[in-house]
Design an enzyme around this catalytic site. Structure first.
Site, PDB file in Angstrom:
ATOM      1  N   GLY A   1       0.852  -1.186   0.000  1.00  0.00           N
ATOM      2  CA  GLY A   1       0.000   0.000   0.000  1.00  0.00           C
ATOM      3  C   GLY A   1       0.880   1.225   0.000  1.00  0.00           C
TER       4      GLY A   1
ATOM      5  CG  HIS B   1       5.653  -5.262  -4.873  1.00  0.00           C
ATOM      6  ND1 HIS B   1       4.405  -5.175  -4.307  1.00  0.00           N
ATOM      7  CD2 HIS B   1       6.315  -4.137  -4.509  1.00  0.00           C
ATOM      8  CE1 HIS B   1       4.309  -4.046  -3.639  1.00  0.00           C
ATOM      9  NE2 HIS B   1       5.448  -3.401  -3.738  1.00  0.00           N
TER      10      HIS B   1
ATOM     11  CB  SER C   1     -23.356  -7.993 -25.580  1.00  0.00           C
ATOM     12  OG  SER C   1     -22.172  -8.606 -25.070  1.00  0.00           O
TER      13      SER C   1
ATOM     14  CB  SER D   1     -20.548 -15.413 -24.689  1.00  0.00           C
ATOM     15  OG  SER D   1     -20.876 -14.460 -25.664  1.00  0.00           O
TER      16      SER D   1
ATOM     17  N   GLY E   1     -20.347 -10.556 -26.380  1.00  0.00           N
ATOM     18  CA  GLY E   1     -19.034 -10.363 -25.747  1.00  0.00           C
ATOM     19  C   GLY E   1     -18.705 -11.558 -24.854  1.00  0.00           C
ATOM     20  CB  VAL E   2     -15.533 -12.592 -23.168  1.00  0.00           C
ATOM     21  CG1 VAL E   2     -15.046 -13.830 -22.449  1.00  0.00           C
ATOM     22  CG2 VAL E   2     -14.653 -12.280 -24.363  1.00  0.00           C
ATOM     23  CG  ASP E   3     -17.272 -10.320 -19.326  1.00  0.00           C
ATOM     24  OD1 ASP E   3     -16.336 -11.099 -19.574  1.00  0.00           O
ATOM     25  OD2 ASP E   3     -17.109  -9.124 -19.025  1.00  0.00           O
TER      26      ASP E   3
ATOM     27  CE  LYS F   1     -12.979 -10.085 -20.519  1.00  0.00           C
ATOM     28  NZ  LYS F   1     -14.241  -9.343 -20.593  1.00  0.00           N
TER      29      LYS F   1
ATOM     30  CD  GLU G   1       2.717  -8.283  -5.581  1.00  0.00           C
ATOM     31  OE1 GLU G   1       3.246  -9.202  -4.924  1.00  0.00           O
ATOM     32  OE2 GLU G   1       2.728  -7.103  -5.222  1.00  0.00           O
TER      33      GLU G   1
ATOM     34  CB  CYS H   1       5.463  -3.827  -0.010  1.00  0.00           C
ATOM     35  SG  CYS H   1       6.144  -2.235  -0.360  1.00  0.00           S
ATOM     36  CE1 TYR H   2       1.357   0.969   5.775  1.00  0.00           C
ATOM     37  CE2 TYR H   2      -0.395  -0.650   5.433  1.00  0.00           C
ATOM     38  CZ  TYR H   2       0.106   0.450   6.090  1.00  0.00           C
ATOM     39  OH  TYR H   2      -0.643   1.050   7.067  1.00  0.00           O
TER      40      TYR H   2
END
Ligand code: XMP
Length: 513
Positions: A54, A169, A223, A229, A225-227, A369, A171, A81-82
């Site tokens: 953070g 970090h 629509s 669908s 779109g991916v989501d 996603k 990640e 980190c923080y």
């Protein structure tokens, strides 16, 4: 319930990346606000807790601090980190302003290779640092296990209590072996299995959807779109014909879009699909409109109107399904800001009116996603849908500069189809964020055969991006550019010139309007 790791968010720009790294280890992760009570966390029975980084300093006046009860739950804790400063603050260490802010690449030297976090890793690791304050006295019960050029306490552990602190970090991609550090934490220290997979999730989600919906009916705005669908395929698996999908043709779709949706969902999946042909209504309202924001508003409002009427025709349904994703529901910590939230409010015009009284079904709301794409493949959706590039809600209307007319839609649709086809042939379509055509309102002079022409210009846009917030233009090979220009000019009636957009974001935007 899934085994899970709880991540407490202290406002780091990387909190969601940590959550994704954990899930890539096939372990479920949940992001919670930093001050979530220890009792609430305990109720989730986490296998471990991660304290995100953070931007704050623990000595700042309103420094975000966790419930100190989290250190008494008897579960392993990893502070990033923080997060290291938090250990120091609660468990008796000391943090000071570093003389030099440590930012960027560094080399970590592991001093004690028996530390579980560094199992099977080399003695020297490339790591990414981003911190101002640093630990000068380690908390009680801790030992230093690794150092960087700038900090002798770059990694610390309290082996007995399974508490770990990392100043860097793991990640981010600039810590190339960081994934293994997280894998060591979740599998080695927290003893989690590998249960979080999209194959398992299908079963779990199907059960949850059935339990929520019972014998009621569900409506979903599809629509293509991916989501939406993936949500449609998942709901259909769970409740079959209790689901009705509504697809609205708004007149500014790409070539063959309506056909593909009908083919995939109607014919292959045999999903109840209500097709709303509303092109004429949308195009009549867009007549004479040139301002981009007005175009967006008209399309947003008309969509709601059409959708609302369509739901009435679809018959009585108790539920409305939405393809909401995890990043949309995480209660983000305002410190450090969340620029993604700004873009959303800017783009999403309206929302459904309050008088549409549906209960919501959101079967993707705990997924990122990349997980949604995996889930789509698991459910048998074709690659063309699962790996589709993003497409704006207002469609081609924001890629036709100036007035949107049926003939201009036709020109852009034809040019865009060539861009998509050639990008797919080259293999680049699935590697980059977006590639598309834009129709400019300027006409210029050309010659074709013996004839002088005076026609429109197409701009080709191709960008690379992680999330749409920033983007770089793609250095498309000359032979692809040549092919695109020659095909567009030869095959698309009404176009006699092609240009390539070399603007990055910022300062440009990805779309032209
Ligand atoms: P910009 O043009 O703002 O686009 O750099 C960033 C990303 O958002 C998409 N985009 C939209 N999506 N409704 C949407 O649903 C919109 O009005 C809209 N405008 C832009 C764009 O395609 C890119 O991926």
């Amino acid at each position: 319930m899934n085994e899970q790791i709880v991540i407490l968010d202290f406002g780091s720009q990387y909190t969601q990346v940590i959550a994704r790294r954990i899930r890539e280890c096939n372990v479920y992760s949940t992001i919670l606000h930093f001050n979530t009570p220890a009792a609430t966390i305990a109720a989730l029975k986490p296998s471990g807790i991660i304290l995100s980084g953070g931007p704050s300093s623990v000595y700042a006046k309103h420094a975000p601090l966790p419930d100190k009860g989290i250190f008494e739950l008897g579960v392993p804790v990893l502070g990033i980190c923080y997060g290291v400063q938090i250990f120091a603050h609660f468990l008796g260490g000391k943090v000071e302003k570093g003389l030099k802010r440590e930012y960027g690449k560094g080399t970590l030297t592991v001093k004690n290779p028996s530390c579980a976090l560094f199992a099977k890793l080399p003695k020297e690791l490339q790591v990414w640092n981003s911190h101002g304050d640093k630990l000068t006295k380690i908390p009680k019960g801790f030992k230093a296990v690794a150092a960087t050029e700038n900090s002798e306490f770059a990694a610390i552990e309290n082996r007995a209590r399974k508490f770990f602190g990392l100043q860097f970090h793991p990640e981010v991609v600039h810590t190339p072996r960081g994934r293994e550090v997280y894998a060591n934490f979740v599998h080695g220290v927290c003893e989690c299995g590998r249960n979080w997979t999209m194959r398992n999730y299908v079963e779990q989600a199907v059960e949850e959807i059935r339990a929520q919906v019972g014998t009621e009916r569900v409506i979903l705005g599809l629509s293509g779109g991916v989501d939406s669908s993936v949500a449609a395929a998942l709901l259909h698996k769970a409740i079959g014909d209790q689901l009705t999908c509504i697809f609205v043709n708004n007149g500014v779709l790409r070539a063959r879009e309506a056909e593909v949706v009908q083919e995939v969902f109607g014919r292959n999946f045999k999903i109840k699909l209500q097709y709303e042909e509303s092109s004429k209504l949308f195009l009549s309202r867009l007549k004479g409109v040139t301002d981009p924001e007005r175009k967006r508003k008209i399309i947003g409002r008309t969509f709601i109107e059409v959708f609302q009427a369509a739901t009435k025709r679809a018959g009585k349904a108790k539920f409305l399904a939405q393809g909401t994703l995890y990043p949309d529901v995480i209660e983000s910590v305002p410190i450090g800001g969340n620029p993604a939230a700004l873009i959303k409010s800017h783009h999403n015009v309206g929302g459904l009116p309050k008088n549409m009284k549906f209960a919501l079904v959101e079967p993707l709301k705990c997924l990122f996603k990349d997980e949604v794409r995996q889930l789509g493949l698991e459910l048998g959706l074709p690659k063309e849908i699962v790996w589709r590039q993003p497409f704006p809600g207002p469609g081609l209307a924001v890629r036709i500069l100036g007035e949107v007319t049926p003939s201009r839609c036709e020109i852009l649709r034809n040019a865009d189809a060539i861009v998509v086809e050639e990008m797919k042939l080259s293999g680049l379509y699935y590697k980059i964020w977006q590639s598309f055509a834009v129709l400019l309102p300027v006409r210029s002079v050309g010659v074709m055969g013996d004839e002088r022409t005076y026609e429109y210009t197409i701009a080709i846009r191709a960008v690379e991006s992680q999330d749409g917030m920033t983007a770089d233009w793609v250095k498309l090979p000359y032979d692809i550019l040549e092919k695109l220009a020659s095909r567009i000019i030869n095959e698309v009636k009404g176009v006699n010139r092609c240009v390539f957009d070399i603007t990055s974001k910022p300062p440009g935007t990805i779309e032209w309007e």
